[in-house]
Design a protein around this motif. Structure first.
Motif, PDB file in Angstrom:
ATOM      1  N   VAL A 196       1.762   4.089  -8.123  1.00 47.84           N
ATOM      2  CA  VAL A 196       1.362   3.403  -9.358  1.00 47.84           C
ATOM      3  C   VAL A 196       0.052   4.016  -9.882  1.00 47.84           C
ATOM      4  CG1 VAL A 196       0.417   1.186 -10.109  1.00 47.84           C
ATOM      5  CG2 VAL A 196       2.576   1.244  -8.889  1.00 47.84           C
ATOM      6  N   LEU A 197      -0.889   4.287  -8.955  1.00 47.53           N
ATOM      7  CA  LEU A 197      -2.170   4.895  -9.361  1.00 47.53           C
ATOM      8  C   LEU A 197      -1.938   6.301  -9.926  1.00 47.53           C
ATOM      9  CD1 LEU A 197      -4.508   3.873  -6.394  1.00 47.53           C
ATOM     10  CD2 LEU A 197      -4.458   2.911  -8.683  1.00 47.53           C
TER      11      LEU A 197
ATOM     12  N   LEU B 235       0.820  -1.217   0.000  1.00 48.96           N
ATOM     13  CA  LEU B 235       0.000   0.000   0.000  1.00 48.96           C
ATOM     14  C   LEU B 235       0.858   1.273   0.000  1.00 48.96           C
ATOM     15  CD1 LEU B 235      -2.933  -0.977   2.399  1.00 48.96           C
ATOM     16  CD2 LEU B 235      -2.963  -0.797  -0.088  1.00 48.96           C
ATOM     17  N   VAL B 236       2.144   1.138   0.353  1.00 43.48           N
ATOM     18  CA  VAL B 236       3.055   2.291   0.259  1.00 43.48           C
ATOM     19  C   VAL B 236       3.310   2.601  -1.218  1.00 43.48           C
ATOM     20  CG1 VAL B 236       5.436   3.050   0.688  1.00 43.48           C
ATOM     21  CG2 VAL B 236       4.190   1.824   2.461  1.00 43.48           C
TER      22      VAL B 236
ATOM     23  N   ILE C 243      -0.597  -7.240  -7.594  1.00 46.44           N
ATOM     24  CA  ILE C 243      -1.171  -6.219  -8.495  1.00 46.44           C
ATOM     25  C   ILE C 243      -0.164  -5.074  -8.661  1.00 46.44           C
ATOM     26  CG2 ILE C 243      -2.975  -4.453  -8.711  1.00 46.44           C
ATOM     27  CD1 ILE C 243      -4.906  -6.424  -7.381  1.00 46.44           C
ATOM     28  N   VAL C 244       0.392  -4.599  -7.524  1.00 40.84           N
ATOM     29  CA  VAL C 244       1.333  -3.464  -7.584  1.00 40.84           C
ATOM     30  C   VAL C 244       2.540  -3.823  -8.450  1.00 40.84           C
ATOM     31  CG1 VAL C 244       2.896  -2.013  -6.211  1.00 40.84           C
ATOM     32  CG2 VAL C 244       0.617  -2.525  -5.359  1.00 40.84           C
TER      33      VAL C 244
ATOM     34  N   LEU D  14      12.449  -3.491  -4.543  1.00 39.10           N
ATOM     35  CA  LEU D  14      13.182  -4.755  -4.363  1.00 39.10           C
ATOM     36  C   LEU D  14      12.707  -5.440  -3.071  1.00 39.10           C
ATOM     37  CD1 LEU D  14      15.382  -6.619  -5.411  1.00 39.10           C
ATOM     38  CD2 LEU D  14      17.070  -5.255  -4.174  1.00 39.10           C
ATOM     39  N   THR D  15      12.485  -4.628  -2.035  1.00 37.64           N
ATOM     40  CA  THR D  15      11.983  -5.185  -0.771  1.00 37.64           C
ATOM     41  C   THR D  15      10.616  -5.837  -1.003  1.00 37.64           C
ATOM     42  OG1 THR D  15      13.028  -3.312   0.310  1.00 37.64           O
ATOM     43  CG2 THR D  15      11.538  -4.614   1.656  1.00 37.64           C
ATOM     44  N   LEU D  16       9.762  -5.137  -1.749  1.00 36.80           N
ATOM     45  CA  LEU D  16       8.421  -5.678  -2.014  1.00 36.80           C
ATOM     46  C   LEU D  16       8.526  -6.994  -2.796  1.00 36.80           C
ATOM     47  CD1 LEU D  16       5.398  -5.209  -1.696  1.00 36.80           C
ATOM     48  CD2 LEU D  16       5.416  -3.884  -3.803  1.00 36.80           C
TER      49      LEU D  16
END
Ligand code: NAP
Length: 472
Positions: free
Chosen positions: A263-264, A257-258, A429-430, A389-391
Motif C-alpha cells: 500500500v505504501l 504488515l504483510v 488503516i491498511v 480477503l483473509t485480512l
C-alpha cells in the motif's frame, strides 16, 4: 578404475562415455565424500595428499599419490583443503600450469579475508584456471545422498571452458550447476553458507518486540489491575489466557504488515508519478521479507487455534460455568436467550474459521514446491486477492469478538483499552487505504504507472532508473 575388487559400485558403466580422471587435493571429510561420489558417477579419482599411501578411509578405487604426482594425472584438480594451508600450492605452479583448479573452500566468518578464497588461490597459482564450486554442498549430504534440499551448486570463474568442465562434473553427480559469472562472484558465494536466516531477521525481531509489548500491556490490564483494585489473583492467566490474547493479536498485526508495504509503495508511485525510481531501502527490505512475515503470522494464528481448543477443559472456565449455574439455581433466576449474542458469537467463530482456512491456504501457496506449480497470475490472485480477503475476515473476526463491549467505557482499565482494540489499528488503516486505492480514478492511474507511464519523465532522468518490483 582400480584392478582390485571395489567396495563402491560405479553407477555409470565403465564402457560408456569414459570420464576424465579427477584429482582431489586433501583426503579430509569433503575430499573423501566428493571422491566417493565421483567414483560412483564413473570418474577415475586420484588423491593428492601429504600422506600418499592407501588408507581404509579412502575409497578403494581411488589412487593416493603425492600432490605433484596426482596433479600430473588430471586436468581438473579439486582443492579440498582449508584456505590457510594453500601456500604450498605456489610451489606446484609449474605442474598446475593450465590446469583447472576448483576452490571449494568456506570461511568461518562473512568477509573474513580481504579477497575471496578463490581469488587468493588464483593469485597463488596465476597460471592455473580457477573455478569456484561445491562450497554450498556439505560432505555429509554428499555421502548420505540427502541432497534434495541442496541440489544447486553455484559455479563461477573467469575461464569459460574451465567453468564448463566443472559444470559437466556437477551435472554428472546429479546436481544442478548455477553459473554465477566471473570469479568476482566468489566472495558472495563464499558468504552464502554463512548467512543465518537473512530474510527472517526482520519478522522475528518484529514479532519479538510486539510480543513483549502486548505481554506487558495484558499483564498490566488483566493481572496487575484486578490485583490492585479488586484484590483478585489472576496470575494463572499467564499460562493460557494471556498467550491466547497475544497470539491472535500478533497474527492479525503481522498479516496487516504483510500488506502495508504494498500500500505504501502504491502511494509512493502515485505521488512520484513513476515506477522508475528507487523505493527507500527500508521499504525494499520490508517488501522482500513479506513471505516470512506471513509465515510467522500463520504460526501465531495456529497457536491461537490450539489455545482456543483447550478453553472448554480449563478449570477456570468450568468453575465459572458451574458457579453461575448454581447461583442462578439458588436465586431461582434464569437468563433469557439473547438472539443478538447468539448471532455475534456464531459470526465471530465463523469469521475466525474462514479466516484461518484462507490463512493456511496462503501459507501453503507460498511454499516453493506449490508456488513453482502456479503461474504468476495464479500466484498473485492467491497472495493478493485471497490475502486481502483473509485480512478482511480476520479483522472482522476481531471486531465481532468485541461485540457489544467494543469501545464501551467499562472496558477501559487505567485508560487502557482492551489489547484487541489496539490490534485493529494497522489492519483497519491498511484496508481503508487499499479501498481508496482501488477506486477507479486512482487504480487506473496506478495501473498506467506500473505499465511504464510517467507523469513527469524528467523525474526518472534524474533518478537512477532502477525498476522496483511492483507491489502486490
Ligand atoms: P578437513 O577434514 O580438515 O580436511 C582437510 C584436508 O586438507 C586434510 O585432510 C589434509 O589432507 C589437507 N591438509 C590439512 N593441512 C594441510 C596442510 N598444511 N597442507 C596441505 N594439506 C593439508 O576439511 P574438510 O571438511 O574436508 O574441508 C576441506 C575444504 O572443503 C575446506 O576448505 C572447507 O571449507 C571446504 N568445505 C567443506 C565442507 C564440509 O562439509 N566438510 C563443505 C563445503 C566446503 P591430507 O592429509 O590428505 O594432506
Amino acid at each position: 578404475m582400480s584392478k582390485n575388487s571395489s567396495n563402491i559400485m560405479a553407477l555409470v558403466p565403465k564402457t560408456s562415455n569414459k570420464r576424465e580422471t579427477v584429482c582431489i587435493f586433501g583426503t579430509g571429510d569433503f575430499g573423501r565424500a566428493l571422491g566417493h561420489k565421483l567414483i560412483q558417477s564413473g570418474y577415475p579419482v586420484v588423491f593428492g595428499s601429504r600422506s600418499p599411501w592407501p588408507s581404509s578411509l579412502i575409497p578403494k578405487d581411488a589412487e593416493v599419490l603425492s600432490h605433484a604426482e596426482a596433479a600430473q594425472k588430471a586436468a581438473i584438480i579439486i582443492v579440498a583443503i582449508q584456505r590457510q594451508h594453500y601456500d604450498f600450492l605456489a610451489s606446484l605452479e609449474e605442474t598446475l600450469h593450465g590446469k583447472v583448479l576448483v576452490d571449494i573452500s568456506n570461511n568461518l566468518k562473512i568477509n573474513q579475508y580481504p579477497e575471496s578464497n578463490a581469488k587468493y588461490l588464483a593469485q597463488l597459482v596465476p597460471s592455473a584456471r580457477v573455478v569456484k564450486a561445491f562450497n554450498t554442498v556439505s560432505a555429509w549430504s554428499l555421502q548420505s545422498g540427502t541432497l534434495d534440499a541442496s541440489r544447486q551448486v553455484f559455479v563461477c570463474g573467469d575461464d569459460t571452458e574451465a567453468k564448463q568442465m566443472v559444470m559437466d562434473i556437477v551435472r554428472a553427480l546429479g546436481l544442478t550447476p548455477l553459473d554465477q559469472g566471473s570469479l568476482l562472484a566468489a566472495r558472495e558465494i563464499e558468504n552464502y553458507p554463512l548467512q543465518l536466516f537473512p530474510m527472517w531477521k526482520l519478522p522475528i525481531f518484529l514479532s519479538l518486540g510486539l510480543t513483549a509489548f502486548f505481554f506487558f500491556y495484558c499483564l498490566v490490564r488483566d493481572i496487575i489491575y484486578p490485583r490492585v483494585y479488586e484484590n483478585k489473583d489472576y496470575s494463572f492467566f499467564l499460562a493460557i489466557s494471556i498467550p491466547n490474547r497475544i497470539c491472535p493479536i500478533l497474527a492479525l498485526v503481522l498479516l496487516a504488515l504483510v500488506y502495508l508495504p504494498g500500500v505504501l509503495a502504491a502511494i509512493i508511485q502515485l505521488y512520484r508519478g513513476t515506477k522508475y525510481s528507487r523505493f527507500p531501502d527500508w521499504l525494499d527490505k520490508w517488501m522482500l521479507c513479506r513471505k516470512q512475515l506471513g509465515l510467522v503470522a500463520l504460526a501465531f494464528a495456529s497457536l491461537h487455534v490450539i489455545y482456543t481448543l483447550v478453553i472448554p477443559i480449563r478449570y477456570y472456565v468450568r468453575w465459572r460455568i458451574e458457579d453461575r449455574t448454581i447461583s442462578q439455581a439458588l436465586n431461582n433466576k434464569t437468563s433469557p436467550f439473547d438472539n443478538t449474542n447468539g448471532w455475534l458469537s456464531d459470526s465471530y467463530l465463523a469469521l475466525g474459521i474462514l479466516g484461518f482456512f484462507l490463512f493456511v491456504l496462503l501459507g501453503i501457496t507460498s511454499l516453493p514446491s506449490v508456488s513453482n506449480n502456479v503461474n504468476w497470475r495464479e500466484f498473485r490472485f492467491v497472495q493478493s486477492k485471497l490475502g486481502y480477503l483473509t485480512l478482511i475476515l480476520c479483522t472482522a473476526h476481531t471486531l465481532v469478538y468485541g461485540g457489544k463491549r467494543f469501545l464501551s467505557p467499562s472496558s477501559y482499565r487505567w485508560y487502557l483499552p482492551s489489547a484487541y482494540i489496539l490490534s485493529l489499528i494497522i489492519p483497519c488503516i491498511v484496508l481503508v487505504v487499499k479501498f481508496v486505492l482501488i477506486l477507479p480514478c486512482l487504480d487506473k492511474q496506478l495501473t498506467r504507472i506500473r505499465q511504464g507511464w510517467e507523469r513527469n519523465p524528467q523525474y526518472s532522468e534524474q533518478s537512477n532508473y532502477i525498476i522496483n518490483k511492483s507491489a502486490v
